[in-house]
Scaffold this motif. Structure first.
Motif, PDB file in Angstrom:
ATOM      1  N   GLN A 230     -25.587  39.606 -32.664  1.00  0.00           N
ATOM      2  CA  GLN A 230     -25.706  38.530 -33.984  1.00  0.00           C
ATOM      3  C   GLN A 230     -25.616  37.139 -33.337  1.00  0.00           C
ATOM      4  OE1 GLN A 230     -26.544  39.475 -37.004  1.00  0.00           O
ATOM      5  NE2 GLN A 230     -26.514  41.759 -36.712  1.00  0.00           N
ATOM      6  N   PRO A 231     -26.490  36.203 -33.844  1.00  0.00           N
ATOM      7  CA  PRO A 231     -26.251  34.922 -33.423  1.00  0.00           C
ATOM      8  C   PRO A 231     -24.784  34.474 -33.658  1.00  0.00           C
ATOM      9  CG  PRO A 231     -28.400  35.406 -34.682  1.00  0.00           C
ATOM     10  CD  PRO A 231     -27.415  36.365 -34.802  1.00  0.00           C
ATOM     11  N   LYS A 232     -24.271  33.480 -32.840  1.00  0.00           N
ATOM     12  CA  LYS A 232     -22.952  33.050 -33.160  1.00  0.00           C
ATOM     13  C   LYS A 232     -22.728  31.534 -33.037  1.00  0.00           C
ATOM     14  CE  LYS A 232     -19.867  34.857 -30.430  1.00  0.00           C
ATOM     15  NZ  LYS A 232     -18.901  35.631 -31.021  1.00  0.00           N
ATOM     16  N   PRO A 233     -22.578  30.816 -34.331  1.00  0.00           N
ATOM     17  CA  PRO A 233     -22.528  29.504 -34.542  1.00  0.00           C
ATOM     18  C   PRO A 233     -21.256  28.966 -33.584  1.00  0.00           C
ATOM     19  CG  PRO A 233     -22.200  30.572 -36.326  1.00  0.00           C
ATOM     20  CD  PRO A 233     -22.317  31.601 -35.572  1.00  0.00           C
ATOM     21  N   ILE A 234     -21.280  27.841 -33.131  1.00  0.00           N
ATOM     22  CA  ILE A 234     -20.181  27.040 -32.300  1.00  0.00           C
ATOM     23  C   ILE A 234     -20.258  25.688 -32.971  1.00  0.00           C
ATOM     24  CG2 ILE A 234     -19.118  26.361 -30.358  1.00  0.00           C
ATOM     25  CD1 ILE A 234     -20.332  28.982 -29.012  1.00  0.00           C
ATOM     26  N   ILE A 235     -18.941  24.952 -33.466  1.00  0.00           N
ATOM     27  CA  ILE A 235     -19.148  23.550 -33.811  1.00  0.00           C
ATOM     28  C   ILE A 235     -17.969  22.895 -33.124  1.00  0.00           C
ATOM     29  CG2 ILE A 235     -18.391  22.322 -36.127  1.00  0.00           C
ATOM     30  CD1 ILE A 235     -19.332  24.548 -37.726  1.00  0.00           C
TER      31      ILE A 235
ATOM     32  N   THR B 220     -25.967  27.285 -31.763  1.00  0.00           N
ATOM     33  CA  THR B 220     -25.920  28.665 -32.330  1.00  0.00           C
ATOM     34  C   THR B 220     -26.571  29.512 -30.980  1.00  0.00           C
ATOM     35  OG1 THR B 220     -26.280  28.109 -34.560  1.00  0.00           O
ATOM     36  CG2 THR B 220     -26.786  30.380 -33.799  1.00  0.00           C
ATOM     37  N   MET B 221     -25.349  30.316 -30.450  1.00  0.00           N
ATOM     38  CA  MET B 221     -25.960  31.300 -29.401  1.00  0.00           C
ATOM     39  C   MET B 221     -26.981  32.375 -29.964  1.00  0.00           C
ATOM     40  SD  MET B 221     -22.389  32.173 -27.538  1.00  0.00           S
ATOM     41  CE  MET B 221     -23.228  33.435 -26.394  1.00  0.00           C
ATOM     42  N   PRO B 222     -28.048  32.628 -29.493  1.00  0.00           N
ATOM     43  CA  PRO B 222     -29.007  33.408 -30.107  1.00  0.00           C
ATOM     44  C   PRO B 222     -28.639  34.752 -29.562  1.00  0.00           C
ATOM     45  CG  PRO B 222     -29.885  32.320 -28.185  1.00  0.00           C
ATOM     46  CD  PRO B 222     -28.544  31.501 -28.316  1.00  0.00           C
ATOM     47  N   ALA B 223     -29.030  35.760 -30.698  1.00  0.00           N
ATOM     48  CA  ALA B 223     -28.748  37.065 -30.307  1.00  0.00           C
ATOM     49  C   ALA B 223     -29.782  37.496 -29.185  1.00  0.00           C
ATOM     50  CB  ALA B 223     -29.110  38.026 -31.454  1.00  0.00           C
TER      51      ALA B 223
END
Length: 307
Positions: A147-152, A232-235
């Motif tokens: 699953q995509p992983k968002p990072i802020i 956002t890291m893509p899946a």
């Protein structure tokens, strides 16, 4: 004995004798080579002349003395064979951008010229089999993010050499970014309560010689409040390599540099090259050990690129 083993013996000898008088003849004897050929081989394998290497390692050790002890600058200068306070201050400021006196009050991570482990240029490790060498544990494996992983976090354009480690000295720009992030972290909207802290390296439209770096943490959404950036890291499939070290400072300085050295060879052997980004995830267990996982976006190389 391989040529790199001969030079590694000298690197180890220098490290054990930074406060001693080191002559070119003595170092050549350790390598079992003539002074002329020893200097040529050292420069080819370590990438800098032996005198410059010794000076930079002495400055790195002196930097630790300044930050961790109350010894006088003159005592430290004399111990590492700098001829006087002024000469030491000049060399130190050229390397770190600040004077020795100023360094005493700096707690931001510093980039320092790292003692190399030449084994990492030649050793290969199988997937899922840890490589233990020179104070680090390194493991490589393919993985997939489902699953995509968002990072802020906080993002800015920085010189590429600031994140490469090992070959440069100075106050770390990324270290300052992490200091800022930690001061502001509690007030940043959208971060996951138990999310891992992450450093992201990507192009982001940065000019040549620069990259975009984000110091942040895993988030619950892909919406960042004003002043912050979301990546956002893509899946997709990744090459994941993990590295462990005894302390956090060792992890983000020498261990990262050694891991990067190893991965350059590993990627070439597996016909891969870096893609558009890399994500560092910081881990810490209950016993205080520190580790980092790096998720690499990769691209298969073409035959013409491998030659």
């Amino acid at each position: 004995m391989h040529a790199w083993e001969s030079i590694q013996a000298v690197v180890d000898f220098i490290e054990d004798n930074l406060t001693e008088e080191l002559t070119m003849e003595d170092l050549a004897k350790v390598a079992a080579l003539s002074p002329y050929y020893f200097q040529r081989l050292f420069r080819r394998l370590v990438k800098v002349p032996v005198r410059e290497y010794t000076r930079m390692r002495r400055l790195a050790s002196a930097c630790e003395q300044l930050q961790e002890t109350d010894r006088t600058v003159l005592d430290i200068a004399e111990e590492y064979h700098f001829s006087g306070h002024a000469n030491f201050t000049r060399a130190f400021k050229k390397a770190f951008g600040v004077t020795p006196e100023e360094m005493r009050h700096i707690r931001t991570i510093t980039n320092q010229y790292v003692k190399p482990n030449l084994l990492l240029n030649y050793e290969m490790a199988d997937e899922n089999v840890p490589l233990i060498t020179d104070g680090i544990v390194l493991e490589v494996r393919p993985t997939k993010l489902e699953q995509p992983k968002p990072i802020i976090g906080i993002a800015m354009e920085i010189p590429i050499n600031d994140i490469m480690g090992g070959l440069d000295s100075g106050i770390s720009i990324t270290g300052k970014m992490w200091d800022d992030f930690h001061r502001e972290k509690a007030s940043i909207v959208g971060l996951s309560p138990d999310g891992k802290e992450c450093g992201v390296v990507y192009t982001g439209g940065a000019p040549e010689g620069y990259c975009t770096y984000l110091a942040g943490a895993e988030a619950d959404s892909n919406q960042a409040s004003e002043g912050y950036t979301v990546f956002t890291m893509p899946a997709q499939d990744y090459i994941l390599y993990s590295v462990e070290a005894e302390t956090f400072n060792d992890l983000v300085t020498s261990a990262v540099y050694k891991a990067q050295t190893f991965m350059e060879k590993w990627m070439k052997k597996h016909s891969l090259r870096p893609g558009g980004f890399a994500v560092e995830m910081y881990l810490q267990d209950e016993e205080g050990a520190t580790a980092m996982e790096t998720w690499l976006d990769t691209i298969p190389t073409q035959p013409s690129e491998e030659s």
